[in-house]
Motif scaffolding. Structure first.
Motif, PDB file in Angstrom:
ATOM      1  N   HIS A  60       0.838  -1.199   0.000  1.00  0.00           N
ATOM      2  CA  HIS A  60       0.000   0.000   0.000  1.00  0.00           C
ATOM      3  C   HIS A  60       0.877   1.256   0.000  1.00  0.00           C
ATOM      4  CE1 HIS A  60      -3.646   2.300   0.702  1.00  0.00           C
ATOM      5  NE2 HIS A  60      -2.990   2.968   1.650  1.00  0.00           N
ATOM      6  N   GLU A  61       1.903   1.273   0.817  1.00  0.00           N
ATOM      7  CA  GLU A  61       2.812   2.422   0.890  1.00  0.00           C
ATOM      8  C   GLU A  61       3.567   2.617  -0.418  1.00  0.00           C
ATOM      9  OE1 GLU A  61       5.247   1.638   4.306  1.00  0.00           O
ATOM     10  OE2 GLU A  61       3.542   1.831   5.678  1.00  0.00           O
ATOM     11  N   LEU A  62       4.037   1.529  -1.019  1.00  0.00           N
ATOM     12  CA  LEU A  62       4.777   1.630  -2.276  1.00  0.00           C
ATOM     13  C   LEU A  62       3.892   2.127  -3.414  1.00  0.00           C
ATOM     14  CD1 LEU A  62       6.963  -1.593  -2.059  1.00  0.00           C
ATOM     15  CD2 LEU A  62       7.747   0.775  -1.912  1.00  0.00           C
ATOM     16  N   VAL A  63       2.687   1.613  -3.497  1.00  0.00           N
ATOM     17  CA  VAL A  63       1.761   2.069  -4.537  1.00  0.00           C
ATOM     18  C   VAL A  63       1.440   3.542  -4.332  1.00  0.00           C
ATOM     19  CG1 VAL A  63      -0.597   1.842  -5.420  1.00  0.00           C
ATOM     20  CG2 VAL A  63       0.790  -0.200  -5.040  1.00  0.00           C
ATOM     21  N   GLY A  64       1.203   3.932  -3.099  1.00  0.00           N
ATOM     22  CA  GLY A  64       0.925   5.333  -2.790  1.00  0.00           C
ATOM     23  C   GLY A  64       2.084   6.236  -3.173  1.00  0.00           C
ATOM     24  N   ALA A  65       3.309   5.802  -2.912  1.00  0.00           N
ATOM     25  CA  ALA A  65       4.487   6.600  -3.247  1.00  0.00           C
ATOM     26  C   ALA A  65       4.617   6.771  -4.757  1.00  0.00           C
ATOM     27  CB  ALA A  65       5.744   5.942  -2.677  1.00  0.00           C
ATOM     28  N   VAL A  66       4.364   5.726  -5.511  1.00  0.00           N
ATOM     29  CA  VAL A  66       4.459   5.812  -6.974  1.00  0.00           C
ATOM     30  C   VAL A  66       3.333   6.676  -7.542  1.00  0.00           C
ATOM     31  CG1 VAL A  66       4.310   4.473  -9.113  1.00  0.00           C
ATOM     32  CG2 VAL A  66       5.716   3.642  -7.235  1.00  0.00           C
ATOM     33  N   LEU A  67       2.132   6.504  -7.040  1.00  0.00           N
ATOM     34  CA  LEU A  67       0.986   7.249  -7.576  1.00  0.00           C
ATOM     35  C   LEU A  67       1.027   8.736  -7.243  1.00  0.00           C
ATOM     36  CD1 LEU A  67      -1.967   4.751  -7.051  1.00  0.00           C
ATOM     37  CD2 LEU A  67      -0.725   5.269  -9.157  1.00  0.00           C
ATOM     38  N   THR A  68       1.706   9.102  -6.185  1.00  0.00           N
ATOM     39  CA  THR A  68       1.778  10.515  -5.825  1.00  0.00           C
ATOM     40  C   THR A  68       2.980  11.220  -6.440  1.00  0.00           C
ATOM     41  OG1 THR A  68       2.932   9.992  -3.757  1.00  0.00           O
ATOM     42  CG2 THR A  68       0.526  10.240  -3.653  1.00  0.00           C
ATOM     43  N   ASN A  69       3.805  10.497  -7.166  1.00  0.00           N
ATOM     44  CA  ASN A  69       4.972  11.098  -7.812  1.00  0.00           C
ATOM     45  C   ASN A  69       4.901  10.793  -9.310  1.00  0.00           C
ATOM     46  OD1 ASN A  69       7.542  11.747  -8.810  1.00  0.00           O
ATOM     47  ND2 ASN A  69       8.515  11.283  -6.841  1.00  0.00           N
TER      48      ASN A  69
END
Length: 96
Positions: A60-69
């Protein structure tokens, strides 16, 4: 890993719908993978979802990091699109 029985997989239309087609399934809707290996991993994770909270939170954290950048997202999309089908290549090598 969470075990889903056949009836559950069918009822949720994870990889095939009521009439046996692959379109209009959760997998078809979610699959924007850039490589065949990515598609295979997505399918596996839909059919055998992780149940370990640490794994779920990390993903969840990794997907969030990619989607917000946006920069990271588009660079990854380009890089992954250039990868060959590694699973197929390995399979062919083991048959030789």
């Amino acid at each position: 890993m969470l075990f889903l029985d056949y009836e559950t997989i069918e009822a949720l239309e994870l990889v095939s719908n009521v009439i046996g087609e692959k379109k209009s399934t959760l997998f078809a809707i979610m699959n924007s993978c850039k490589t065949p290996s990515g598609s295979n991993l997505l399918r596996k994770n839909l059919l055998e979802p992780p149940s370990d909270m640490r794994t779920i939170q990390t993903r969840h954290e990794l997907v969030g990091a990619v989607l917000t950048n946006d920069d990271v997202y588009f660079k990854l999309a380009c890089i992954l699109g250039a990868f060959p089908d590694l699973e197929n290549a390995i399979s062919q090598l083991t048959q030789v």
